[in-house]
Design a protein around this motif. Sequence first.
Motif, mmCIF file in Angstrom:
data_model
loop_
_atom_site.group_PDB
_atom_site.id
_atom_site.type_symbol
_atom_site.label_atom_id
_atom_site.label_comp_id
_atom_site.label_asym_id
_atom_site.label_seq_id
_atom_site.Cartn_x
_atom_site.Cartn_y
_atom_site.Cartn_z
ATOM 1 N N MET A 163 45.375 26.464 35.405
ATOM 2 C CA MET A 163 46.031 27.453 36.272
ATOM 3 C C MET A 163 45.093 28.638 36.509
ATOM 4 O O MET A 163 44.942 29.077 37.665
ATOM 5 N N ALA A 164 44.563 29.117 35.436
ATOM 6 C CA ALA A 164 43.621 30.258 35.519
ATOM 7 C C ALA A 164 42.424 29.868 36.373
ATOM 8 O O ALA A 164 41.888 30.660 37.142
ATOM 9 N N ARG A 165 41.967 28.570 36.243
ATOM 10 C CA ARG A 165 40.820 28.116 37.021
ATOM 11 C C ARG A 165 41.136 28.155 38.521
ATOM 12 O O ARG A 165 40.290 28.536 39.337
ATOM 13 N N VAL A 166 42.388 27.757 38.885
ATOM 14 C CA VAL A 166 42.784 27.747 40.309
ATOM 15 C C VAL A 166 42.770 29.180 40.861
ATOM 16 O O VAL A 166 42.297 29.449 41.958
ATOM 17 N N ASN A 200 41.108 31.797 39.762
ATOM 18 C CA ASN A 200 39.724 32.289 39.853
ATOM 19 C C ASN A 200 39.028 31.775 41.105
ATOM 20 O O ASN A 200 38.320 32.512 41.789
ATOM 21 N N SER A 201 39.231 30.492 41.429
ATOM 22 C CA SER A 201 38.533 29.926 42.599
ATOM 23 C C SER A 201 39.083 30.552 43.879
ATOM 24 O O SER A 201 38.329 30.798 44.833
ATOM 25 N N ARG A 202 40.418 30.821 43.920
ATOM 26 C CA ARG A 202 40.972 31.455 45.131
ATOM 27 C C ARG A 202 40.434 32.855 45.277
ATOM 28 O O ARG A 202 40.110 33.286 46.402
ATOM 29 N N LEU A 203 40.288 33.591 44.175
ATOM 30 C CA LEU A 203 39.743 34.945 44.216
ATOM 31 C C LEU A 203 38.299 34.911 44.734
ATOM 32 O O LEU A 203 37.886 35.736 45.547
ATOM 33 N N ARG A 204 37.540 33.925 44.207
ATOM 34 C CA ARG A 204 36.145 33.818 44.639
ATOM 35 C C ARG A 204 36.078 33.520 46.131
ATOM 36 O O ARG A 204 35.239 34.066 46.872
ATOM 37 N N LEU A 205 36.979 32.661 46.617
ATOM 38 C CA LEU A 205 37.006 32.324 48.060
ATOM 39 C C LEU A 205 37.311 33.576 48.884
ATOM 40 O O LEU A 205 36.671 33.849 49.925
ATOM 41 N N LEU A 206 38.312 34.365 48.390
ATOM 42 C CA LEU A 206 38.713 35.595 49.108
ATOM 43 C C LEU A 206 37.545 36.561 49.159
ATOM 44 O O LEU A 206 37.251 37.162 50.217
ATOM 45 N N LEU A 207 36.872 36.727 48.027
ATOM 46 C CA LEU A 207 35.715 37.629 47.972
ATOM 47 C C LEU A 207 34.648 37.172 48.958
ATOM 48 O O LEU A 207 34.001 37.970 49.638
ATOM 49 N N LEU A 208 34.438 35.814 49.011
ATOM 50 C CA LEU A 208 33.430 35.270 49.915
ATOM 51 C C LEU A 208 33.777 35.602 51.356
ATOM 52 O O LEU A 208 32.913 36.006 52.154
ATOM 53 N N LEU A 209 35.084 35.423 51.709
ATOM 54 C CA LEU A 209 35.519 35.703 53.079
ATOM 55 C C LEU A 209 35.313 37.175 53.417
ATOM 56 O O LEU A 209 34.834 37.510 54.524
#
Lengths: 558, 80
Positions: free
Chosen positions: A1-4, A6-15
């Motif tokens: 869950m935590a991994r999911v 983190n990846s969404r946060l990283r995607l948002l930061l990238l955008l």
Amino acid sequence: MARVVNSRLRLLLLLVFLAFAVLFVRAAWIQTVRASSLAARAQEQTKTTVTLPAARGTIFDRLGAPLALGEQATTIVADPMQIRDPRHAAAVAAKVLGLDARKLYPLLADRSRGFVYVERKAPPAKASALARRKLAGFDFYPEERRVYPQRTVAAPVLGYAGIDNTGLAGLELQLDKELSGTPGEATVIRDALGRVIDTTNERPARNGHDVFLTLDHTIQANAEQVLRDTVRRWHAKSATAIVVDPRTDAVLAMATEPGYDANTFPQALAKGLEANHAVTDVFEPGSVFKVVTIGAALSEGLVTPETTFTLPYSIRVADRVIHDAEPRPTERMTVAQILQRSSNVGTVTIARNLLGEARLKEWIHRFGFGERTGVGFPGESAGLLPSYWSGSTIGNVPIGQGISVTAIQLASVYAAIANGGVWVQPHLVDHVQGEPRPVLRRRRILSPRVDRQLLAMLKGVVSDQGTAQAAEIPGYTVAGKTGTAQKPGPNGYMPGKYVATFVGMVPARHPRLVVLVSVDEPKGAIFGGVVAAPAFARIASFDLQYLEVPPDLKLPRP
Amino acid sequence: MAAFALLLTGVVALNVAVLRANMAVHRLDEERAQLEARNQALSSQLSAARSAPRIESLARKLGLVPAPASDTSYLDLGRP
């Protein structure tokens, strides 16, 4: 869950990072690659070339009183394409400016035009009042308006500068080149609020030169008032007066009546009042011209003041009969008496029997008749000399008929007599700012001896034995000559129409003033000694006091 | 980096100062033009006020009349 998560946060930061990267690249692109072209476009939108208006030179009198100068005015223009409600705009503008709304409305409603004048050179206070109403489509810019603050004083001499500040008449026309300046130019850069933030490529305006006249506004105004009274008194058609300082031939006054307010020149032009009669009009001088005949005969050594002639009341010359003004028996007269009593018979006898046609013609030219004086006024007439001398011409010209002269020519001749026999070019302009004083033409027309003789004889005219007793001025010696000339018409001389003239010099011993008065078509009396001589006395009396010229006769007891 | 930022700040401040000076010059030019216009208007008023017809008209309203030349007396100070 935590991994999911983190990846969404990283995607948002990238955008977010990508978005900022795009903005950053765009900003860098605008400020580097597009910088110069965008800066040029910005300048085009904010940069305007403006004309820097040049002020027209002021015309001053000899004491520095401005007679013609520019005042700030505001020209109001409109762009009909930007006016949504032309009826309302016309009503408001007309009310504020004092115009006719019915005439203004069609201009403001004409959407085919992008520029109309609402009012040229409006008073600044009214223009400001209109500007405060913030009507869309209206614009305001300063313009100089020519004004003549002393109104009627010297109006025909000053002339007029029109709506575009160019000289149209009189000295305004004669001196237009000197009075006109050269407009300048500047490039002005404004900010988004329209404020000027920079001025470049400035070529400054060059203002026109100021002009200083020889006229004295006080002497001028007095001469005009005296002429007004004279025209009214004698129900005359018009009158002219010239006041000259004979030492320099500077014109102190050049008056014409009826006059007008120089600020209303267009209306005066419509009524035919604008002419400066002293310079542009010619008239037959009559007996004031006898100084030429007598002066010529004295100079040629043909007569002296004491030479005597036996003179009948009338003589025949070819097909004409010449007679004196007043019936008299045959009598002996000296040359001095001939001039003093203005004998036509005596003058014609001297001209015909002694001087002759050839020498008289020569002396007429020598005295300056038949050519312009060069007083410096547009349209100056040279006068009219007879082109053909018949047998009877020698009976007319010596007594001032059959020849036409201007008032300024006559005044300058008498100024020469008052100046020891030296003719100096009469002039209205003393100097132009920044330019050297003009060099005046001078020439001797009479020897000092003949001049003294002539002056002494002319003193005799202003006495109870002469024709101009009304020209006497208490405390001063006066010399002068009267003239009463018939006016020519298309069918010969017009009955009942005369020009009455008097030219005087005062004080006679060392003249400081020469004053000419000429009255056109007086009624009730026609003689120069009755109509013009009193006007001379009034003008000269005032001028002598004003100029503080001391009396040259025995001082009256206080 | 700090030096670069300081340099940029200096350039911006200089440009702003130049702009302000230009605007001040323009304001002074406008003020000068207004003063010149006012001066001309006053010259015109003064000339109109000095005109002889106006002075005579005012004098007559006050009941004054032109002094005749014959009423003027002169004293000769040349002799004791």
